[in-house]
Design an enzyme around this catalytic site. Sequence first.
Site, PDB file in Angstrom:
ATOM      1  N   LYS A 149      41.444  41.918  49.437  1.00 22.10           N
ATOM      2  CA  LYS A 149      41.312  43.382  49.485  1.00 22.10           C
ATOM      3  C   LYS A 149      41.516  43.874  50.909  1.00 22.10           C
ATOM      4  O   LYS A 149      42.221  44.857  51.153  1.00 22.10           O
ATOM      5  CB  LYS A 149      39.909  43.810  49.021  1.00 22.10           C
ATOM      6  CG  LYS A 149      39.700  43.807  47.534  1.00 22.10           C
ATOM      7  CD  LYS A 149      38.318  44.382  47.228  1.00 22.10           C
ATOM      8  CE  LYS A 149      38.063  44.500  45.738  1.00 22.10           C
ATOM      9  NZ  LYS A 149      36.770  45.084  45.409  1.00 22.10           N
TER      10      LYS A 149
ATOM     11  N   GLU B 194      36.040  34.105  38.863  1.00 20.25           N
ATOM     12  CA  GLU B 194      35.569  34.757  40.080  1.00 20.25           C
ATOM     13  C   GLU B 194      34.131  34.342  40.411  1.00 20.25           C
ATOM     14  O   GLU B 194      33.733  34.317  41.574  1.00 20.25           O
ATOM     15  CB  GLU B 194      35.654  36.281  39.905  1.00 20.25           C
ATOM     16  CG  GLU B 194      35.965  37.018  41.181  1.00 20.25           C
ATOM     17  CD  GLU B 194      36.379  38.458  40.922  1.00 20.25           C
ATOM     18  OE1 GLU B 194      37.557  38.669  40.585  1.00 20.25           O
ATOM     19  OE2 GLU B 194      35.549  39.356  41.053  1.00 20.25           O
TER      20      GLU B 194
ATOM     21  N   HIS C  50      51.825  27.715  19.376  1.00 22.61           N
ATOM     22  CA  HIS C  50      53.270  27.526  19.502  1.00 22.61           C
ATOM     23  C   HIS C  50      53.748  27.754  20.924  1.00 22.61           C
ATOM     24  O   HIS C  50      54.924  28.009  21.165  1.00 22.61           O
ATOM     25  CB  HIS C  50      53.981  28.457  18.507  1.00 22.61           C
ATOM     26  CG  HIS C  50      53.528  28.201  17.110  1.00 22.61           C
ATOM     27  ND1 HIS C  50      54.106  27.259  16.299  1.00 22.61           N
ATOM     28  CD2 HIS C  50      52.472  28.708  16.409  1.00 22.61           C
ATOM     29  CE1 HIS C  50      53.463  27.220  15.145  1.00 22.61           C
ATOM     30  NE2 HIS C  50      52.454  28.085  15.184  1.00 22.61           N
TER      31      HIS C  50
HETATM   32  O1  PA5 Z   1      33.931  41.431  39.586  1.00 23.14           O
HETATM   33  C1  PA5 Z   1      34.156  41.912  40.671  1.00 23.14           C
HETATM   34  O2  PA5 Z   1      33.275  42.076  41.524  1.00 23.14           O
HETATM   35  C2  PA5 Z   1      35.550  42.405  41.021  1.00 23.14           C
HETATM   36  O3  PA5 Z   1      36.473  41.991  40.085  1.00 23.14           O
HETATM   37  C3  PA5 Z   1      35.560  43.925  41.102  1.00 23.14           C
HETATM   38  O4  PA5 Z   1      35.157  44.456  39.876  1.00 23.14           O
HETATM   39  C4  PA5 Z   1      36.944  44.449  41.445  1.00 23.14           C
HETATM   40  O5  PA5 Z   1      37.399  43.846  42.623  1.00 23.14           O
HETATM   41  C5  PA5 Z   1      36.891  45.956  41.628  1.00 23.14           C
HETATM   42  O6  PA5 Z   1      35.906  46.291  42.554  1.00 23.14           O
HETATM   43  P1  PA5 Z   1      35.308  47.729  42.653  1.00 23.14           P
HETATM   44  O7  PA5 Z   1      34.599  48.035  41.386  1.00 23.14           O
HETATM   45  O8  PA5 Z   1      34.397  47.688  43.836  1.00 23.14           O
HETATM   46  O9  PA5 Z   1      36.462  48.670  42.872  1.00 23.14           O
END
Ligand code: PA5
Length: 461
Positions: free
Chosen positions: A428, A285, A314
């Site tokens: 989202k 990410e 494996h």
């Molecule tokens: O790392 C990130 O920013 C995302 O993975 C968020 O943690 C995830 O989308 C959840 O978001 P939020 O904490 O706003 O609900």
Amino acid sequence: MALHLDLSGLFTVAPDGRGITPEDLPANAPRAAAARGLLEEQEPAWRRLHAGSEHREACARRAAEILEQGVDTFLVLGIGGSALGARAMLAALAPVYQDWGAGERPRVLVLDSVDPDWLGEVLERLDPARTHANVISKSGGTIETSAQFLLVHDWLCRGLGSAEAARQRFTVTTDPESGAFRALCEAQGFASLPVPPGVGGRFSVLSPVGLLAAEVAGLDTTSLLEGAARTDSRLREAAPEEDAALLYALTHVLLLERGFPVHVHFAYGHRMRFLADWYQQLWAESLGKRLDREGRVVHTGPTPVRAVGPTDQHSQVQLYVEGPADKVFTFLKLGRFGRSLELPEPFADSPAFRHLGGRSLNELMEAERQGTEYALLEAGRPSCVLEMCRLDAFHVGQYFQFLEVATALAGHLMGIDPFDQPGVEAGKKAALALMGCSGFEELAERIRERRGERPSLVLSC
Ligand code: PA5
């Protein structure tokens, strides 16, 4: 007590001559210095989460209140960066089967999904009178977390007989100022903890996002933060050519640029499998981006893969040794396991068992790891080793801090912003639109149109 990083296996040349050499490091020193300088200048809030005890103490106080409620189950409701860190810590540090509920502490279950079969079955098995839920969302606008909250809130209201009783069984971890969950806390009086400003989800494990579950499970959060602090200060004090996070980032970015886009995190320790999951999200990410910092379209990023040794020898190693030479491996190694298990020698005459009798599983784990490392190197596949002396809170804190800093540096070396996630936000918003959330009507229409434009190829068998 340290993390050790052995990068020497990265200077392995693929059969077609691609790879990196030690000379690449000084040649890229100015670029590395610029990345390090940028991170120092930014001084992101997550980098200082280990400093100060305010958040840890707040979590310890809240955990004590939760334990006083006599609960046997603590639910984490959240997803992505709001869930993976807690799961990684618990798997690494809590009793192996803590989620069986046999321990002295409540079992911690991380419910990071909206799968109705899974959630429905889990809730059927639990006793609302003995459950506390921690809703975690920095933004307060994540549809999965909102749905989990509604479901568990209703389940607690029905199980406990009133909304007031249900409210006591929640702790909400969210932005201190904004978002729907903050508004709910203000309006309804839910107990809350902050996701500190400037700390994004995947960099938040050492904040109340991860710390409350850790406290409830009885983990040593003081050592966790001390480990992070130790690694952070060592990285800051190191000369650039000895900065482990910078060299990890630089070598991996150079390999990415030279045709090694798949980055495999190979955890040799079953308890470390969810650390590898946490890494996978952090690396993916943070580094997978469409635009660079100048706004140019680059569509860049490594593809992180999590593997667990020896299990995945494996399943995946055939591909890794003989498939495309597009992968770089990080072996996550334990210097010492918590216990030593020796194999008995009852069949000393049998060639199948002779060499095992009297040897330990610890030796076998390391032989398996070294065997895989050797096979990969022989095939010209670059690898490195990240070693934790022991799997304890201190070293897990070191691991988190090391990889967070390395990830940020990798992003800066690549010229992208490692701290945003516009691709996740797009998904989202699309889910909100499809669920009929007001303000997203146009987007819902566009999604339906796009679906209609696709050529149809639907089959059954
Ligand atoms: O790392 C990130 O920013 C995302 O993975 C968020 O943690 C995830 O989308 C959840 O978001 P939020 O904490 O706003 O609900």
